[in-house]
Enzyme design. Sequence first.
Site, short mmCIF file in Angstrom:
data_model
loop_
_atom_site.label_atom_id
_atom_site.label_comp_id
_atom_site.label_asym_id
_atom_site.label_seq_id
_atom_site.Cartn_x
_atom_site.Cartn_y
_atom_site.Cartn_z
N ARG A 80 -50.08 59.00 31.72
CA ARG A 80 -49.02 58.10 32.18
C ARG A 80 -47.65 58.67 31.86
O ARG A 80 -46.71 58.54 32.66
CB ARG A 80 -49.20 56.70 31.56
N LYS A 183 -42.92 54.17 32.89
CA LYS A 183 -42.52 53.69 31.56
C LYS A 183 -41.22 54.35 31.14
O LYS A 183 -41.21 55.31 30.37
CB LYS A 183 -43.66 53.92 30.55
N GLU A 219 -44.86 40.81 36.19
CA GLU A 219 -45.28 40.94 34.78
C GLU A 219 -44.19 40.43 33.86
O GLU A 219 -43.10 40.08 34.30
CB GLU A 219 -45.64 42.39 34.45
C1 LIG Z 1 -45.91 49.52 28.05
C2 LIG Z 1 -45.77 48.35 28.93
C3 LIG Z 1 -46.83 47.45 29.16
C4 LIG Z 1 -48.14 47.53 28.43
O1 LIG Z 1 -48.87 48.69 28.67
P1 LIG Z 1 -50.03 49.11 27.66
O2 LIG Z 1 -50.48 50.44 28.16
O3 LIG Z 1 -51.09 48.09 27.76
O4 LIG Z 1 -49.43 49.15 26.31
C5 LIG Z 1 -46.63 46.42 30.07
N1 LIG Z 1 -45.45 46.27 30.72
C6 LIG Z 1 -44.41 47.09 30.51
C7 LIG Z 1 -43.15 46.85 31.24
C8 LIG Z 1 -44.54 48.16 29.62
O5 LIG Z 1 -43.49 48.98 29.42
#
Ligand SMILES: *Cc1c(COP(=O)(O)O)cnc(C)c1O
Length: 344
Positions: A80, A183, A219
Amino acid sequence: MANLDWTKLGFGYRKTNTILSCSYKDGQWGPVESHTDDNLTINAFAGALHYSIECFEGLKAFRGADGKVRLFRPEENAKRLQRSANYIGIAAPSVDRFIEMCVRAVKENIDFLPPYGTNASMYLRPTLIGVNPQLGVKSSTECLFLMLCAPVGAYTGSTLQPSYVVISRDYDRAAPNGTGSFKLGSNYAASLYSYNLAHKLGYEAVLYLDPLHHQYIDEFNSSNFFAIRGNSYITPKSDTILPSITNKSLETVAKELGMTVERRPVPVEELSTFEEVGECGTAVVITPVYQIDDRPALESSEVKPYYFGSKDQCGPKSLKLYQMIRGIQDGEIEDPFGWCLLVD
Ligand SMILES: *Cc1c(COP(=O)(O)O)cnc(C)c1O
């Protein structure tokens, strides 16, 4: 072992023994270096500081019931990070280098790894920044990859404590066809205004909608959304949400427990039909949600509340999913999916 009260750890900065770094310059990655000082020296014109040429990851290491140390799905985080770096046009470490640095960070800071049974763990924060001096807008040609860590407990308050959240209709965290699925630190910068506003109003998290129509659930500010209805695990399908590794793992576990998994657009009105709702992410796996307020605007006095289960208890299906993931992470139940990497 560090002299800490493991049961009282929150989610915050704590000085550990070392941080690791690895530099990318002239088209190649250099050696991994270990530093006891958390302060960095970088050029003030570094692209990370001006154009947010930065991406990051988050994953955890756990001390198991058998005394072994497990990293949860580090390869997924490595891939990722590569996807995020590619989007902003910078080099990313190989999957092998990424994992090697995770393992080394855990080993060098092993006295900060919380013991089994405390429900605390070691959070790893891989961070990639563009560092060459520049003024013009360009992807960085020199990068610094950092592996940081901190012992953490429950993200906020106690474990599985249900939370109170609000839908944001007047602010989005990401644009349609934008950066929502990567991310990037810049996505967090974009969410801070609405997050701060929601906090002032007494909410613990913000639920964002699809930025094009504001019709479907996307989300939360730092975690994915899931819901339970009957025997179904339901989670949004959208191009503007971060592909959470926890969510993906929960989908697998839900299927394993005989549940049906639906990944599809989830209209806001469907909230009235859900029995359980939760946030999911690495920090705490699951945070149950007991109330979601829908307001025309964050500061509007008009409120349409949706309620889910109890204010002080996690729903039964969410709890089952949580226990299976935590059991695998803690080495209490066998790891049927090969998710854990043992650190010896
Ligand atoms: C990191 C993150 C998540 C959660 O991802 P995981 O891989 O489960 O830790 C969810 N939403 C956002 C915006 C994120 O930055």
